[in-house]
Design a protein around this motif. Structure first.
Motif, PDB file in Angstrom:
ATOM      1  N   HIS A 525     -18.617 -40.293  11.438  1.00 35.39           N
ATOM      2  CA  HIS A 525     -19.646 -39.774  10.540  1.00 35.39           C
ATOM      3  C   HIS A 525     -19.675 -40.590   9.249  1.00 35.39           C
ATOM      4  CE1 HIS A 525     -22.165 -36.894   8.382  1.00 35.39           C
ATOM      5  NE2 HIS A 525     -21.315 -37.002   7.376  1.00 35.39           N
ATOM      6  N   ILE A 526     -20.871 -40.995   8.832  1.00 37.83           N
ATOM      7  CA  ILE A 526     -21.049 -41.725   7.576  1.00 37.83           C
ATOM      8  C   ILE A 526     -21.799 -40.828   6.607  1.00 37.83           C
ATOM      9  CG2 ILE A 526     -22.071 -43.743   6.463  1.00 37.83           C
ATOM     10  CD1 ILE A 526     -21.856 -45.203   9.127  1.00 37.83           C
ATOM     11  N   PRO A 527     -21.168 -40.444   5.493  1.00 35.88           N
ATOM     12  CA  PRO A 527     -21.866 -39.608   4.505  1.00 35.88           C
ATOM     13  C   PRO A 527     -23.168 -40.263   4.059  1.00 35.88           C
ATOM     14  CG  PRO A 527     -19.532 -39.712   4.009  1.00 35.88           C
ATOM     15  CD  PRO A 527     -19.776 -40.710   5.102  1.00 35.88           C
ATOM     16  N   ARG A 528     -24.142 -39.422   3.784  1.00 38.97           N
ATOM     17  CA  ARG A 528     -25.486 -39.926   3.511  1.00 38.97           C
ATOM     18  C   ARG A 528     -25.713 -40.269   2.048  1.00 38.97           C
ATOM     19  NH1 ARG A 528     -31.015 -36.689   5.350  1.00 38.97           N
ATOM     20  NH2 ARG A 528     -32.475 -38.454   5.102  1.00 38.97           N
ATOM     21  N   PHE A 529     -25.129 -39.491   1.145  1.00 36.66           N
ATOM     22  CA  PHE A 529     -25.465 -39.645  -0.276  1.00 36.66           C
ATOM     23  C   PHE A 529     -24.274 -40.042  -1.150  1.00 36.66           C
ATOM     24  CE2 PHE A 529     -28.270 -36.278   1.507  1.00 36.66           C
ATOM     25  CZ  PHE A 529     -29.434 -37.041   1.543  1.00 36.66           C
ATOM     26  N   PHE A 530     -23.102 -40.222  -0.543  1.00 36.52           N
ATOM     27  CA  PHE A 530     -21.916 -40.629  -1.291  1.00 36.52           C
ATOM     28  C   PHE A 530     -21.224 -41.772  -0.556  1.00 36.52           C
ATOM     29  CE2 PHE A 530     -22.822 -36.505  -2.981  1.00 36.52           C
ATOM     30  CZ  PHE A 530     -22.360 -36.524  -4.287  1.00 36.52           C
ATOM     31  N   ARG A 531     -20.524 -42.604  -1.312  1.00 35.03           N
ATOM     32  CA  ARG A 531     -19.799 -43.734  -0.746  1.00 35.03           C
ATOM     33  C   ARG A 531     -18.342 -43.684  -1.196  1.00 35.03           C
ATOM     34  NH1 ARG A 531     -19.078 -47.377  -4.862  1.00 35.03           N
ATOM     35  NH2 ARG A 531     -20.443 -47.072  -6.689  1.00 35.03           N
ATOM     36  N   LYS A 532     -17.472 -44.159  -0.331  1.00 35.90           N
ATOM     37  CA  LYS A 532     -16.047 -44.197  -0.657  1.00 35.90           C
ATOM     38  C   LYS A 532     -15.743 -45.405  -1.533  1.00 35.90           C
ATOM     39  CE  LYS A 532     -13.241 -43.268   2.731  1.00 35.90           C
ATOM     40  NZ  LYS A 532     -12.354 -43.422   3.922  1.00 35.90           N
ATOM     41  N   SER A 533     -14.869 -45.200  -2.514  1.00 32.21           N
ATOM     42  CA  SER A 533     -14.499 -46.276  -3.423  1.00 32.21           C
ATOM     43  C   SER A 533     -13.079 -46.037  -3.913  1.00 32.21           C
ATOM     44  CB  SER A 533     -15.478 -46.333  -4.602  1.00 32.21           C
ATOM     45  OG  SER A 533     -15.184 -47.412  -5.464  1.00 32.21           O
ATOM     46  N   LEU A 534     -12.607 -46.904  -4.793  1.00 37.03           N
ATOM     47  CA  LEU A 534     -11.305 -46.756  -5.432  1.00 37.03           C
ATOM     48  C   LEU A 534     -11.504 -46.698  -6.935  1.00 37.03           C
ATOM     49  CD1 LEU A 534      -9.104 -49.349  -3.432  1.00 37.03           C
ATOM     50  CD2 LEU A 534      -9.187 -46.866  -3.129  1.00 37.03           C
ATOM     51  N   GLU A 540      -8.437 -43.133  -3.861  1.00 37.24           N
ATOM     52  CA  GLU A 540      -9.688 -43.045  -3.114  1.00 37.24           C
ATOM     53  C   GLU A 540     -10.580 -41.982  -3.733  1.00 37.24           C
ATOM     54  OE1 GLU A 540     -10.623 -40.931   0.950  1.00 37.24           O
ATOM     55  OE2 GLU A 540      -9.698 -42.882   1.364  1.00 37.24           O
ATOM     56  N   VAL A 541     -11.827 -42.349  -4.012  1.00 37.55           N
ATOM     57  CA  VAL A 541     -12.783 -41.412  -4.605  1.00 37.55           C
ATOM     58  C   VAL A 541     -14.118 -41.549  -3.881  1.00 37.55           C
ATOM     59  CG1 VAL A 541     -11.709 -41.371  -6.885  1.00 37.55           C
ATOM     60  CG2 VAL A 541     -13.435 -43.111  -6.372  1.00 37.55           C
ATOM     61  N   TRP A 542     -14.951 -40.528  -4.034  1.00 34.60           N
ATOM     62  CA  TRP A 542     -16.287 -40.539  -3.474  1.00 34.60           C
ATOM     63  C   TRP A 542     -17.299 -40.486  -4.617  1.00 34.60           C
ATOM     64  CZ3 TRP A 542     -17.550 -41.201   1.622  1.00 34.60           C
ATOM     65  CH2 TRP A 542     -16.487 -41.133   2.548  1.00 34.60           C
ATOM     66  N   LEU A 543     -18.171 -41.517  -4.666  1.00 32.81           N
ATOM     67  CA  LEU A 543     -19.156 -41.636  -5.738  1.00 32.81           C
ATOM     68  C   LEU A 543     -20.565 -41.569  -5.158  1.00 32.81           C
ATOM     69  CD1 LEU A 543     -17.510 -44.647  -7.642  1.00 32.81           C
ATOM     70  CD2 LEU A 543     -17.189 -42.208  -8.086  1.00 32.81           C
TER      71      LEU A 543
END
Length: 566
Positions: A525-534, A540-543
């Motif tokens: 599953h790929i989130p639609r409105f948020f992306r994973k980052s550092l 690990e954070v979601w922006l």
């Protein structure tokens, strides 16, 4: 000194020396813990494994109680020795003579004289016991009821004294004017909350022996008609504190308002201990546009294992975002909820970027209807773009023997670069926060009054009451994944509990089927409105990826492909 003698006598030898009482002191452990079940289902591997786990846990509980029993016996003997000691009687007589001969200074002498109390002895015992049971204070069990973390009661008494002062200041402070205009939104729910006194976690566990509990659907009567994505939005109820911070030039005073905002997010929990929010399904979303408060908010469930909820809000004055993961610890009679994500706020005018952690939330007496909730731990607020000041907030853990009025204490300090205290503030997370060191000492935050008959409506605040409202003009603008379109949650809001259970099972089963199909295809599953980052610390954070509001405006969610979640 008579209370010492009474308590010493009340701890009889038969009570302290008979370990047979340990078994009967835990009546909540079912009989099947100590004897194998006779039902056919108990012969399954899953049933045997669960039976072994329960037996193992019971042995640990028994060993812990035995240790407590032995320590209490030693404490009793210490009290006896102290009471019968010649030095104690001599010192007490001398002190009494001094007090009688110096009557003119009795008040000052009394304030500095502090005789040993049984509470101190008990606190000392429990702290020593907790130290033996676990090496880290963060792992301490609440089952003793006194895992306070310190054998010295002085810090707690200092907190209590300061809290009494803050409460007096709050009671005298005038209520802050409500700058939020009437929205015309609803002030009640379609139906009152259901009675869930017949539902207990122990019953659920017993009825599902041998099953994978992660696949067991909890009864809808335990839920409230909002989900975790909406609960995160509730933290913005007092966003006006961020607006004030963005118009405050002094960086130390700005930090005070940021701290008040961080505390205010816990106020909604005061009357919310009987029900739990719905768990969002993977891909579920929630938007909230509040023209009256000047912000718009979007959230999404970005991960199912582990569950992660991400959100982002913007206004002319601030940006707010976080992604929250929760770890739970069940201690037998209490449930600790430990958030692991960080909260972030930026202020547009000054370029500040504040970041802070969240504290532990504990629900006590979770297996009974006499539940109550508290928050405890420390919050550290840092400005990642400036080292001028930091803030430390302490949510004080209540003591077992403390009065209800002593619960929910919060105290904080704003420190400069060298560690000097610039501002002090405190109060109670459910009553308000007072800052004594501002140029004009004042109440900087008080929670809004609860709406009429709020206890009939899950203990919701007015802000929470509006959260799941679906007005006709909004419906065509929402993606079909929005929480307000979730059928089981809507049914519960309408008071249709039995229908909610059926629909909830269907929604959860559809999520499992969708996950199986993706696994067969080798897809994730790929989130639609948020992306994973550092983030800067390597976490690990979601922006937000900035696409939600663009799609909403053009071409609109009705004109694009969307997930079918229910």
């Amino acid at each position: 000194m008579k209370p010492f003698r009474g308590i010493t006598k009340s701890l009889s030898s038969s009570q302290l020396n008979s370990s047979s009482l340990l078994g009967t002191s835990v009546p909540s452990i079912p009989d099947y813990v100590s004897t194998p079940a006779n039902s056919p289902a108990s012969t399954s591997p899953e049933s045997k494994k669960l039976h072994q786990d329960i037996c193992s846990m019971s042995l640990k509980v028994h060993a812990s109680l035995r240790t407590a029993h032995e320590a209490l016996a030693q404490e009793r003997q210490r009290l006896r020795d102290t009471w019968s000691g010649r030095d104690l009687h001599q010192n007490t007589s001398a002190q009494l003579n001094n007090l009688c001969s110096l009557a003119e200074s009795v008040s000052s002498r009394c304030s500095s004289f502090r005789a040993p109390s049984i509470a101190d002895s008990v606190a000392e015992y429990f702290d020593a016991c907790d130290e033996l049971k676990c090496a880290s204070s963060s792992e301490m069990s609440d089952e003793s009821g006194l895992s306070d973390g310190s054998s010295n009661s002085e810090p707690y008494e200092a907190h209590a004294m300061a809290s009494r002062k803050y409460r007096a200041s709050l009671s005298k402070a005038a209520a802050k004017p409500n700058t939020i205009k009437s929205t015309g939104r609803r002030t009640t729910l379609p139906a009152v909350c259901p009675d869930n006194s017949h539902v207990g976690l122990m019953t659920i566990l017993y009825n599902n022996i041998g099953k994978d509990l992660s696949r067991v659907s909890m009864p809808a009567a335990l839920n409230e008609p909002v989900c975790l994505l909406q609960r995160l939005c509730e933290e913005l109820e007092y966003s006006d504190l961020l607006d004030t911070a963005n118009h405050t030039d002094d960086p130390f005073q700005r930090m005070v308002y940021i701290a008040a905002f961080a505390i205010s997010g816990y106020a909604t929990a005061q009357f919310r201990n009987r029900y739990k929010p719905f768990n969002p399904v993977l891909g579920e979303t929630f938007e909230c546009i509040r023209e009256d408060r000047g912000f718009r908010y979007i959230s999404e469930q970005v991960s199912h294992h582990p569950p992660i909820s991400a959100c982002h809000a913007d206004s002319d004055n601030f940006s707010f975002w976080q992604d929250q993961r929760w770890k739970n610890k069940f201690w037998g009679k209490s449930l600790e909820i430990m958030p692991t994500g960080m909260v972030n706020v930026t202020l547009k005018k000054y370029g500040d970027h504040y970041e802070w952690n969240k504290v532990v939330t504990c629900i006590h007496n979770v297996l009974s209807q006499q539940r109550y909730l508290e928050h405890y731990g420390e919050v550290i607020i840092q400005n990642l773009n400036s080292s001028v000041c930091t803030c430390k907030i302490t949510f004080v853990k209540s003591r077992y023997w403390g009065a209800d009025a002593a619960r929910n204490q919060v105290q904080g300090q704003v420190l400069d670069q060298t560690g000097n205290v610039i501002h002090r503030f405190g109060g109670f997370w459910h009553e308000g926060i007072f800052c004594e060191t501002l140029p004009v000492p004042q109440c900087i935050w008080k929670p809004n009054p609860q709406p009429k008959n709020y206890l009939l409506y899950y203990g919701f605040s007015s802000f929470a009451m509006e959260m799941n409202e679906l007005v006709p003009e909004l419906k065509p603008l929402l993606p079909p994944t929005d929480t307000r379109l979730r059928p089981d949650q809507r049914l519960l809001e309408e008071g249709k509990v039995e229908e909610t259970d059926k629909k909830k099972d269907e929604v959860e089963e559809k999520q499992r089927e969708r996950r199986k199909i993706m696994a067969k295809r080798g897809e994730e599953h790929i989130p639609r409105f948020f992306r994973k980052s550092l983030d800067a610390a390597g976490r690990e954070v979601w922006l937000t990826n900035g696409t939600y509001w663009k799609i909403r405006e053009n071409p609109g969610f009705a004109n694009v492909n969307n997930l079918e979640l229910w």
